[in-house]
Write an enzyme that holds these catalytic residues in place. Structure first.
Site, short mmCIF file in Angstrom:
data_model
loop_
_atom_site.label_atom_id
_atom_site.label_comp_id
_atom_site.label_asym_id
_atom_site.label_seq_id
_atom_site.Cartn_x
_atom_site.Cartn_y
_atom_site.Cartn_z
N ASP A 60 14.26 5.08 8.35
CA ASP A 60 14.73 4.65 9.67
C ASP A 60 16.21 4.96 9.92
O ASP A 60 16.78 4.46 10.90
CB ASP A 60 14.51 3.14 9.81
CG ASP A 60 13.06 2.79 10.12
OD1 ASP A 60 12.51 3.36 11.08
OD2 ASP A 60 12.48 1.96 9.40
N ARG A 130 14.57 -9.92 13.23
CA ARG A 130 15.59 -9.18 12.46
C ARG A 130 16.94 -9.88 12.38
O ARG A 130 17.73 -9.62 11.46
CB ARG A 130 15.79 -7.79 13.07
CG ARG A 130 14.55 -6.90 13.05
CD ARG A 130 14.22 -6.41 11.65
NE ARG A 130 13.01 -5.61 11.63
CZ ARG A 130 12.98 -4.30 11.84
NH1 ARG A 130 14.09 -3.65 12.11
NH2 ARG A 130 11.84 -3.65 11.80
N HIS A 160 13.65 -5.91 19.41
CA HIS A 160 15.06 -6.29 19.55
C HIS A 160 15.34 -6.77 20.98
O HIS A 160 14.59 -6.42 21.92
CB HIS A 160 15.96 -5.07 19.30
CG HIS A 160 16.02 -4.62 17.88
ND1 HIS A 160 15.82 -3.31 17.51
CD2 HIS A 160 16.30 -5.29 16.73
CE1 HIS A 160 15.96 -3.20 16.18
NE2 HIS A 160 16.24 -4.39 15.70
N CYS A 247 19.16 3.19 20.22
CA CYS A 247 19.16 3.04 18.76
C CYS A 247 19.63 4.27 18.01
O CYS A 247 20.01 4.18 16.86
CB CYS A 247 17.78 2.63 18.28
SG CYS A 247 16.50 3.74 18.79
C1 CIR Z 1 12.73 -0.38 12.71
O1 CIR Z 1 11.70 -1.03 12.79
O2 CIR Z 1 13.77 -0.85 12.24
C2 CIR Z 1 12.72 1.06 13.19
N1 CIR Z 1 11.43 1.63 12.93
C3 CIR Z 1 13.06 1.15 14.64
C4 CIR Z 1 14.45 0.69 14.95
C5 CIR Z 1 14.83 0.88 16.38
N2 CIR Z 1 16.13 0.36 16.61
C6 CIR Z 1 16.58 -0.01 17.79
O3 CIR Z 1 15.89 0.06 18.78
N3 CIR Z 1 17.82 -0.48 17.85
#
Ligand code: CIR
Length: 256
Positions: A60, A130, A160, A247
């Site tokens: 990731d 998270r 998120h 992200c």
């Molecule tokens: C996760 O689950 O952490 C990653 N597969 C996706 C993270 C995406 N992050 C974000 O939108 N800030």
């Protein structure tokens, strides 16, 4: 004027964390080409890119937003909620130390940058799977000295906070109403995503432009009709990893 820190797509992207979408085959090479297009869009909007090399063992790691919060005065390194993502922090920290004094969230706190929405001097933080209460409390304590307020916001059914709400312009937000309550954002004008596009609330504002996934044409049209300049990029492979547009970068002002 803007710096955008990004990281090349990991060849292991298909082994990513997933919470709210089913796993489907991911073509990491195609994701890499889409990520290139995303980076070109940021450059075209005036960002100077700092691109970290791919991390073959960290699926990731392209989602750099989650490992830090960068404000004009300071950067805060997070402690990501997913154990697999904690080794992503150190390399981003090395870059940020050239631009900002750096503070850190410590155990047992957890915090993902995707949960942090800065609106003026307030940071709204998703109380998600998270980001825990200890992480949010630490962020509040760290940033009080810099004149920022930190407010926890309940989320439901999404990864998120910024899956559910992002900023379009100073007084206006793009919102997925199913995933959060409007009450904390009562002072803002709200544009809702098109109901057929539940994941469309995540847009990246750079200056007066909005970068958003090409897969949400109805919401894109709503934004164009509302007078916004929209740059649509195809990030479909990254979306299969539950990523979107905020992200994939840490965008901040080049100060000093
Ligand atoms: C996760 O689950 O952490 C990653 N597969 C996706 C993270 C995406 N992050 C974000 O939108 N800030």
């Amino acid at each position: 004027m803007w710096i955008a820190v990004t990281r090349e797509v990991s060849p292991a992207l298909a082994n990513c964390e997933l919470s709210h979408i089913p796993r489907s085959p991911i073509d990491a090479a195609r994701a890499g080409r889409q990520h290139d297009e995303y980076q070109r869009a940021l450059e075209a909007l005036g960002c100077r890119l700092i691109v970290l090399p791919a991390e073959p063992l960290l699926p990731d790691s392209v989602f750099v937003e989650d490992v830090a919060i960068v404000l004009d005065e300071i950067a805060v390194l997070t402690r990501p909620g997913a154990l697999s993502r904690r080794p992503e922090v150190a390399s981003v920290a090395t870059v940020l130390r050239d631009y900002r004094p750096v503070l850190t969230i410590e155990a047992p706190g957890t915090l993902d940058g995707g949960d942090v929405l800065r609106l003026g001097r307030t940071l709204y933080v998703g109380q998600s799977a998270r980001s825990n209460a200890e992480g949010i409390a630490q962020l509040r304590e760290l940033l009080a000295a810099y004149g920022y307020a930190v407010q926890g916001v309940p989320t439901r059914g999404c990864l998120h906070l910024k899956s559910a709400v992002t900023q379009l312009v100073d007084d206006t937000l793009l919102v997925q109403p199913k995933w959060l309550d409007r009450e904390p954002f009562a002072d803002f004008r709200i544009v809702e995503v098109d109901p057929a596009e539940p994941h469309a609330a995540n847009v990246l504002r750079i200056g007066d432009a909005l970068v958003m996934p090409a897969s949400f044409p109805r919401t894109q049209q709503r934004l164009i009709d509302a007078g916004f300049k929209v740059i649509a990029v195809d990030v479909s492979e990254l979306q299969k990893a539950e990523g979107a547009v905020t992200c994939c970068s840490l965008v901040f002002r080049e100060v000093g």
